[in-house]
Design a protein around this motif. Structure first.
Motif, short mmCIF file in Angstrom:
data_model
loop_
_atom_site.label_atom_id
_atom_site.label_comp_id
_atom_site.label_asym_id
_atom_site.label_seq_id
_atom_site.Cartn_x
_atom_site.Cartn_y
_atom_site.Cartn_z
N PHE A 186 -0.69 120.04 -79.27
CA PHE A 186 -0.05 119.25 -80.32
C PHE A 186 0.91 118.24 -79.70
CE2 PHE A 186 -0.75 123.02 -83.28
CZ PHE A 186 -1.80 122.41 -83.95
N ALA A 187 1.67 118.67 -78.69
CA ALA A 187 2.62 117.77 -78.04
C ALA A 187 1.90 116.62 -77.36
CB ALA A 187 3.46 118.55 -77.03
N ALA A 231 -7.86 110.69 -83.30
CA ALA A 231 -8.55 111.51 -84.31
C ALA A 231 -10.05 111.19 -84.32
CB ALA A 231 -7.94 111.26 -85.68
N ARG A 232 -10.39 109.90 -84.27
CA ARG A 232 -11.81 109.53 -84.25
C ARG A 232 -12.50 110.05 -82.99
NH1 ARG A 232 -9.62 104.50 -85.72
NH2 ARG A 232 -10.05 103.71 -83.62
N ALA A 233 -11.81 109.95 -81.87
CA ALA A 233 -12.39 110.42 -80.61
C ALA A 233 -12.67 111.91 -80.66
CB ALA A 233 -11.46 110.09 -79.45
N LEU A 234 -11.74 112.68 -81.22
CA LEU A 234 -11.92 114.12 -81.32
C LEU A 234 -13.11 114.46 -82.21
CD1 LEU A 234 -8.21 115.30 -81.66
CD2 LEU A 234 -9.68 115.53 -79.66
N ILE A 292 -13.04 121.52 -78.22
CA ILE A 292 -13.13 121.48 -79.66
C ILE A 292 -13.18 122.90 -80.22
CG2 ILE A 292 -14.50 120.67 -81.61
CD1 ILE A 292 -13.06 118.52 -79.97
N HIS A 293 -12.21 123.20 -81.06
CA HIS A 293 -12.10 124.51 -81.70
C HIS A 293 -12.93 124.45 -82.98
CE1 HIS A 293 -9.52 128.13 -82.74
NE2 HIS A 293 -10.11 127.86 -83.90
N SER A 294 -14.01 125.22 -83.07
CA SER A 294 -14.95 125.10 -84.19
C SER A 294 -14.40 125.75 -85.46
CB SER A 294 -16.29 125.76 -83.83
OG SER A 294 -16.14 127.16 -83.73
N ASP A 295 -15.02 125.40 -86.61
CA ASP A 295 -14.61 125.96 -87.88
C ASP A 295 -14.89 127.46 -87.94
OD1 ASP A 295 -13.76 123.50 -88.74
OD2 ASP A 295 -15.65 123.00 -89.73
N ASP A 296 -15.97 127.91 -87.27
CA ASP A 296 -16.30 129.33 -87.26
C ASP A 296 -15.18 130.15 -86.65
OD1 ASP A 296 -18.70 128.82 -88.46
OD2 ASP A 296 -19.86 128.78 -86.59
N GLU A 307 -6.85 120.85 -87.85
CA GLU A 307 -5.39 120.78 -87.89
C GLU A 307 -4.89 119.63 -87.02
OE1 GLU A 307 -1.50 123.73 -87.33
OE2 GLU A 307 -3.53 124.43 -86.82
N ARG A 308 -5.51 119.43 -85.87
CA ARG A 308 -5.10 118.33 -85.00
C ARG A 308 -5.37 116.97 -85.65
NH1 ARG A 308 -7.74 119.25 -79.21
NH2 ARG A 308 -6.44 117.42 -78.74
N VAL A 309 -6.54 116.83 -86.24
CA VAL A 309 -6.90 115.57 -86.89
C VAL A 309 -6.00 115.30 -88.08
CG1 VAL A 309 -8.71 114.39 -88.20
CG2 VAL A 309 -9.29 115.58 -86.08
N GLU A 310 -5.70 116.34 -88.87
CA GLU A 310 -4.84 116.17 -90.04
C GLU A 310 -3.44 115.72 -89.63
OE1 GLU A 310 -3.71 115.85 -93.87
OE2 GLU A 310 -5.73 116.16 -93.08
N ARG A 311 -2.91 116.28 -88.56
CA ARG A 311 -1.59 115.87 -88.08
C ARG A 311 -1.60 114.41 -87.65
NH1 ARG A 311 0.36 117.51 -83.87
NH2 ARG A 311 2.54 117.92 -84.32
#
Length: 321
Positions: free
Chosen positions: A239-240, A256-259, A278-282, A300-304
């Motif tokens: 996050f930092a 965010a787009r790159a991720l 990449i941490h998957s939804d599963d 969570e990363r993209v939302e931030r």
């Protein structure tokens, strides 16, 4: 016929049990004597702590350095020459000038899936980019990725985590050594009990076997606690690094787009110890798995990052048009 109904066989098994108890008790006594001798001949606390600290940090750093070289070799990583990628270096130069980090070595490698990561210690460090990133990311997205990795170098995140894990392993190892005589003694008592009872294979089910498992559990608990602490720190550093990249590029949405693009291009279930894993939804459906993850969820990363963009916090913009 049951061994308990044959006095001769039962006597033999009891004798074996007694011999095992004597052997394990002797080994436990020897281990205790060795520990007591070491404790009696120890230097003063300051010297002891200094020796331990220097040894742990030294071995941790050497492990990190050799691990870095081995990883670069495994990825077939090749240095990127400045003359072959002047625009890329121009962007990195501008980012480094805005951050407290020296120009790192840039590598391009072949990974199992599109990704990037930073390797850095006391020196300038290195940033490794998968070849495929240059095919589907825009220049602004590449810049955001680079800023994220430089943020890890700026804070020496990889080295700090390696040293922290090394210190934790050392403390757990010391605990294992201290408990070793007790482990030997309880094992001997459990095996002697089982042989005397005519069930040598069921020693772990005896009361002393339960105590032995409890001692093992203390050591295992230390390792689990260490892993959870290091992984929690790793997630916070992600996050930092995202925030730092958004600050210096002034474009949170580029990262965010790159991720998201990396997520779509990655194979299901693929993982690597890198800042852009990449941490998957599963994985999010299992909170325990999330505790052991080194990276927070992508959503969570993209939302931030989106919230930063909506707040209009553009930071220091260093984009080179």
């Amino acid at each position: 016929m049951n061994a308990m109904k044959r006095p001769g066989l039962r006597a033999v098994m009891a004798t074996v049990g007694l011999a095992l108890l004597v052997a394990y008790a002797g080994a436990a006594s020897l281990a205790y004597w060795a520990l007591a001798t070491l404790w009696a001949t120890r230097p003063d606390p300051t010297t002891t702590l200094t020796i331990v600290a220097v040894a742990v940090i030294g071995f941790g750093y050497l492990s990190y350095a050799f691990g870095t070289r081995r990883l670069l070799a495994q990825l077939d990583a090749a240095p990127i020459a400045r003359e072959r990628a002047p625009d890329l270096y121009e962007r990195v130069d501008a980012l480094c000038e805005s951050m407290d980090v020296a120009l790192p070595d840039l590598y391009v490698g072949r990974m199992a899936a599109p990704n990037a990561f930073a390797l850095g210690g006391v020196g300038d460090g290195a940033v490794v980019l998968d070849r495929s990133l240059f095919r589907f990311l825009t220049t602004s997205e590449i810049e955001a990725i680079l800023a994220h990795e430089l943020a890890h170098l700026e804070s020496h995140d990889s080295l700090v985590q390696t040293l922290a894990f090394s210190i934790g392993q050392t403390l757990t190892g010391i605990l294992s050594v201290v408990l070793f005589p007790a482990v030997l003694l309880t094992t001997g008592l459990a095996r002697a009990w089982a042989w005397t009872a005519g069930r040598p294979g069921a020693w772990a089910e005896t009361p002393f076997g339960t105590l032995r498992r409890a001692l093992d559990g203390v050591i295992a608990l230390g390792l689990v606690a260490l892993t959870l602490a290091v992984n929690a720190h790793s997630r916070s550093r992600e996050f930092a690094a995202d925030d730092r990249a958004a600050d210096v590029t002034g474009d949170p949405l580029a990262l965010a787009r790159a991720l998201r693009k990396i997520e779509r291009a990655s194979e299901p279930g693929w993982s690597v110890l890198s800042p852009l894993y990449i941490h998957s939804d599963d994985e999010d459906e299992n909170p325990i798995r999330e505790w052991f993850s080194t990276h927070p969820s992508l959503d969570e990363r993209v939302e931030r990052l989106r919230e930063r963009a909506e707040d209009g916090d553009d930071g220091v913009r260093v984009r080179i048009e």
